[in-house]
Design a protein around this motif. Structure first.
Motif, mmCIF file in Angstrom:
data_model
loop_
_atom_site.group_PDB
_atom_site.id
_atom_site.type_symbol
_atom_site.label_atom_id
_atom_site.label_comp_id
_atom_site.label_asym_id
_atom_site.label_seq_id
_atom_site.Cartn_x
_atom_site.Cartn_y
_atom_site.Cartn_z
ATOM 1 N N GLY A 9 0.736 -1.098 -0.122
ATOM 2 C CA GLY A 9 -0.068 -0.041 -0.011
ATOM 3 C C GLY A 9 0.770 1.114 0.008
ATOM 4 O O GLY A 9 1.917 1.252 -0.639
ATOM 5 N N HIS A 67 -2.420 -4.778 -0.938
ATOM 6 C CA HIS A 67 -2.863 -4.333 0.344
ATOM 7 C C HIS A 67 -3.123 -2.722 0.395
ATOM 8 O O HIS A 67 -2.474 -1.937 -0.353
ATOM 9 N N SER A 68 -3.945 -2.114 0.873
ATOM 10 C CA SER A 68 -4.746 -0.881 1.050
ATOM 11 C C SER A 68 -4.804 -0.034 -0.007
ATOM 12 O O SER A 68 -5.262 -0.356 -1.032
ATOM 13 N N LEU A 69 -3.664 0.986 -0.353
ATOM 14 C CA LEU A 69 -3.825 1.822 -1.694
ATOM 15 C C LEU A 69 -3.462 1.027 -2.839
ATOM 16 O O LEU A 69 -3.555 1.173 -3.716
ATOM 17 N N ALA A 91 -8.288 -3.121 1.990
ATOM 18 C CA ALA A 91 -7.998 -2.393 0.765
ATOM 19 C C ALA A 91 -8.906 -1.367 0.527
ATOM 20 O O ALA A 91 -10.105 -1.403 1.019
#
Length: 232
Positions: A9, A67-69, A91
């Motif tokens: 991310g 993950h995430s960004l 995410a």
């Protein structure tokens, strides 16, 4: 066996996956942990996707984990290489034409995070705190250097550019939320994932950084998803 492609991310550091990667390799898989040019102000989502595609090379049988960004980058990769399965972990789920910088207000994340802070007796307007938001369930020996060094630098460039896809890629997609995530609270994620992907997310315990806090449990989920798609 599969090739797991791991996309981090914000901060773009492949080291985020340092505990997950060896666990996957022990199961016989190839693993590509991609570094993203997150500190480069000239780089946006297109360049992030370039970095992942370059890291993949000519590998196939791809399970792409973001993950995430990283969920803003992973679908762009799916448009360029054949991906068998896309797994989103704690995410952000983009909408067509949405800039990452607009995602927070569009989804209601800002209010959801404020409510988490209030529930813990904190000032919801206090400055962002790495320890409270990210490291609360990460083992002390892992959290200490992160707390001392701070999170890797992340340029604001990709946050100001629209996500370029008109629709989600035609790739089997799974979503794993973390029930104690203080950045993207569970109830918030359940709603956003249902609205934007039309699926019900799976859930595991822990905060926003499961690859650091609960790598073995995360790998079990990834393998469950992989065998559910491949049948082996």
């Amino acid at each position: 066996m599969a090739t797991y492609v791991l996309v981090p991310g914000a901060g773009g550091d492949a080291g985020f996956w340092r505990f997950v990667e060896p666990l996957l390799r022990r199961r016989g898989h190839d693993v590509v942990a991609a570094d993203l040019p997150a500190a480069d102000d000239s780089a946006g989502l297109a360049e992030y996707a370039d970095a992942v595609v370059t890291a993949i090379g000519d590998r196939r049988d791809l399970v792409l984990v973001a993950h995430s960004l990283g969920a803003f980058t992973a679908p762009l990769v799916c448009e360029r290489v054949p991906v068998d399965l896309l797994v989103l972990v704690a995410a952000m789920v983009p909408a067509p034409g949405e800039a990452p910088g607009d995602w927070w207000a569009n989804t209601g994340q800002v209010q959801a995070e404020r409510e988490v802070r209030q529930a813990h007796g904190l000032d919801p307007d206090a400055p962002w705190d790495l320890g409270f938001t990210f490291l609360h369930d990460v083992p002390a020996e892992v959290a200490a250097p992160l707390a001392a060094e701070g999170w890797p630098a992340q340029s604001g460039t990709p946050f100001g550019r629209p996500w370029p896809l008109g629709a989600w890629p035609d790739v089997p997609t799974r979503f794993l939320l973390c029930q104690d995530d203080r950045l993207f609270p569970a109830e918030f994620q359940r709603r956003v994932v249902k609205e934007r992907l039309g699926i019900t997310p799976d859930e595991m315990p822990g905060g926003h950084l499961p690859a650091l806090a609960r790598p073995a449990e995360l790998v079990e989920w990834l393998e469950r998803y992989r065998t559910g798609v491949s049948g082996q």
